[in-house]
Design an enzyme around this catalytic site. Structure first.
Site, PDB file in Angstrom:
ATOM      1  N   CYS A 109       0.854  -1.186   0.000  1.00  0.00           N
ATOM      2  CA  CYS A 109       0.000   0.000   0.000  1.00  0.00           C
ATOM      3  C   CYS A 109       0.887   1.230   0.000  1.00  0.00           C
ATOM      4  CB  CYS A 109      -0.886   0.008   1.244  1.00  0.00           C
ATOM      5  SG  CYS A 109      -2.087   1.364   1.269  1.00  0.00           S
ATOM      6  N   CYS A 333      -7.242  -6.193  11.731  1.00  0.00           N
ATOM      7  CA  CYS A 333      -7.124  -4.922  11.011  1.00  0.00           C
ATOM      8  C   CYS A 333      -5.730  -4.348  11.145  1.00  0.00           C
ATOM      9  CB  CYS A 333      -8.091  -3.878  11.573  1.00  0.00           C
ATOM     10  SG  CYS A 333      -9.795  -4.360  11.541  1.00  0.00           S
TER      11      CYS A 333
HETATM   12  N1  SAH Z   1      -6.742   1.233   2.747  1.00  0.00           N
HETATM   13  C1  SAH Z   1      -8.131   1.042   3.100  1.00  0.00           C
HETATM   14  C2  SAH Z   1      -8.481  -0.424   3.310  1.00  0.00           C
HETATM   15  C3  SAH Z   1      -7.805  -1.068   4.503  1.00  0.00           C
HETATM   16  S1  SAH Z   1      -9.024  -1.366   5.692  1.00  0.00           S
HETATM   17  C4  SAH Z   1      -8.454   1.874   4.324  1.00  0.00           C
HETATM   18  O1  SAH Z   1      -7.552   2.474   4.874  1.00  0.00           O
HETATM   19  O2  SAH Z   1      -9.618   1.972   4.682  1.00  0.00           O
HETATM   20  C5  SAH Z   1      -8.073  -1.699   7.110  1.00  0.00           C
HETATM   21  C6  SAH Z   1      -8.595  -0.913   8.281  1.00  0.00           C
HETATM   22  O3  SAH Z   1      -7.766  -1.194   9.426  1.00  0.00           O
HETATM   23  C7  SAH Z   1      -8.475   0.584   8.049  1.00  0.00           C
HETATM   24  O4  SAH Z   1      -9.565   1.218   8.672  1.00  0.00           O
HETATM   25  C8  SAH Z   1      -7.188   0.899   8.753  1.00  0.00           C
HETATM   26  O5  SAH Z   1      -7.056   2.256   9.064  1.00  0.00           O
HETATM   27  C9  SAH Z   1      -7.296   0.025   9.963  1.00  0.00           C
HETATM   28  N2  SAH Z   1      -6.021  -0.218  10.622  1.00  0.00           N
HETATM   29  C10 SAH Z   1      -4.793  -0.098  10.110  1.00  0.00           C
HETATM   30  N3  SAH Z   1      -3.863  -0.409  11.029  1.00  0.00           N
HETATM   31  C11 SAH Z   1      -4.525  -0.758  12.141  1.00  0.00           C
HETATM   32  C12 SAH Z   1      -4.115  -1.202  13.411  1.00  0.00           C
HETATM   33  N4  SAH Z   1      -2.845  -1.359  13.708  1.00  0.00           N
HETATM   34  N5  SAH Z   1      -5.070  -1.484  14.312  1.00  0.00           N
HETATM   35  C13 SAH Z   1      -6.387  -1.351  14.004  1.00  0.00           C
HETATM   36  N6  SAH Z   1      -6.826  -0.938  12.815  1.00  0.00           N
HETATM   37  C14 SAH Z   1      -5.919  -0.648  11.887  1.00  0.00           C
END
Ligand code: SAH
Length: 351
Positions: A109, A333
């Site tokens: 990404c 996530c």
């Molecule tokens: N790029 C898109 C799709 C990824 S969705 C987006 O950002 O929406 C993945 C989700 O998990 C997103 O909401 C992202 O912000 C969240 N995320 C990323 N790292 C995380 C973490 N360490 N803990 C919890 N959520 C996280």
């Protein structure tokens, strides 16, 4: 791009491959692949020689590397290798009344959110429609082995869906028209690519939109979600409002609660103000931050997650705390890195 794979070809291209066969073959093969989730070799209603030819001209895109399970088998994480050697992950989550597949849309990404393991590893390449669709089909086959049917697909794996929206949209169409999934069971999540949200509002199928907000003032959001410098909150929330007006569907904000960073009363107040200003109130999903190797700050502890939730509710916001799935296998996530080494974010905040 490399040669088209099994789920890259559309019906017309399949018709060309089946040239010379009786007309009904097209439907047989197409529904075998998409509805019965069969490999060409399993299409027993098709002559053997043709099955063999289809296996050859329609190779699968995803080579399994590992499959890990957690939550007593209710969460399965697949690691795949693609043509060219990049790796991606897919997560299947089984719940009592539904089964959800979380798909990747890019290898890596480019959005560089410091708290996300995928962002820490950087961008490798776009996925094709076939590579995204096949993730759903392979996970659905796995679900079927467990007597379950995949009901929902979330574009929340590795990558930014709205930075690859042509392939993502043809995946949506394929899942809707051919696999037979309802648009309301498909959710596209974005870091907040404003032109992508605007294009999405023009598309005919009303999929759900999730926006990864995480901060409700530009100073903090610039730091947590760097693309905010390009599409600041005023523009993002205006695009969300227009999306809601065009679609009339619920929109959700994702908010990863980071200890001492975005879990203060002032954060709740700013978030509530944004959520309530929209034409239909947005729903807020709170996710305590999951640990990733390159980010030193921790998730908000459970009692304060409850406090933040209560505060939002008092301010009239619909809010859910997301149960974490698969943290022990790095399937939750923000933890999908497909085994890539991550760069340590020196700008990471400390609690
Ligand atoms: N790029 C898109 C799709 C990824 S969705 C987006 O950002 O929406 C993945 C989700 O998990 C997103 O909401 C992202 O912000 C969240 N995320 C990323 N790292 C995380 C973490 N360490 N803990 C919890 N959520 C996280």
């Amino acid at each position: 791009m490399s040669a088209p794979t099994r789920f890259d070809v559309d019906r017309e291209q399949l018709a060309a491959i089946l040239d010379g066969e009786p007309r009904y073959r097209l439907d047989q093969v197409w529904s075998g692949l998409y509805q019965q989730l069969q490999a060409p070799a399993e299409l027993t209603n098709v002559p053997k020689a043709l099955r063999a030819r289809l296996e050859e001209v329609l190779p699968e895109a995803l080579t399994p590397v590992t499959e890990q399970m957690s939550d007593r088998g209710d969460t399965v994480k697949f690691l795949w290798e693609l043509a060219g050697g990049s790796r991606i992950e897919t997560v299947l989550m089984l719940y009592p009344g539904r089964a959800t597949v979380c798909v990747s849309t890019q290898a890596g990404c480019a959005m560089a959110c410091g708290f996300c393991a995928t962002g820490q590893a950087g961008f490798t390449r776009q996925l094709s429609t076939g590579e995204i669709v096949e993730q759903v089909v392979r996970a659905a086959r796995r679900a079927r082995d467990l007597d379950r049917r995949v009901s929902n697909v979330v574009f929340m794996g590795m990558g930014e869906p709205l930075a690859n929206d042509t392939a993502v949209w043809s995946t949506v169409e394929r899942l809707h028209a051919d696999v037979g999934m309802s648009a309301r069971h498909l959710t596209i999540s974005t870091v907040g690519i404003v032109p992508g949200i605007r294009r999405l509002a023009e598309r005919p199928l009303p999929v759900n939109l999730a926006v990864s907000l995480h901060a409700a003032n530009d100073r903090l959001r610039d730091e947590l979600v760097p693309i905010n410098k390009r599409y600041p909150l005023a523009e993002l929330t205006a695009a969300c409002a227009d999306y809601l007006r065009a679609r009339g569907r619920r929109l959700s904000f994702e908010w990863a609660l980071i200890d001492g960073v975005n879990d203060r009363p002032s954060d709740a107040a700013e978030l509530a103000a944004i959520a309530r200003r929209l034409p239909l109130h947005a729903h807020v999903n709170l996710i305590p931050l999951n640990p990733t190797p390159g980010w030193p700050t921790r998730g908000t502890p459970p009692d304060r997650v409850e406090g933040f939730r209560g505060r939002l509710e008092d301010l009239g916001v619909n809010v859910t705390v997301r149960r974490n799935r698969g943290t022990d296998i790095d399937a939750a996530c923000g933890q999908l890195a497909a085994g890539q080494p991550v760069t340590l974010t020196l700008g990471g905040r400390r609690p």
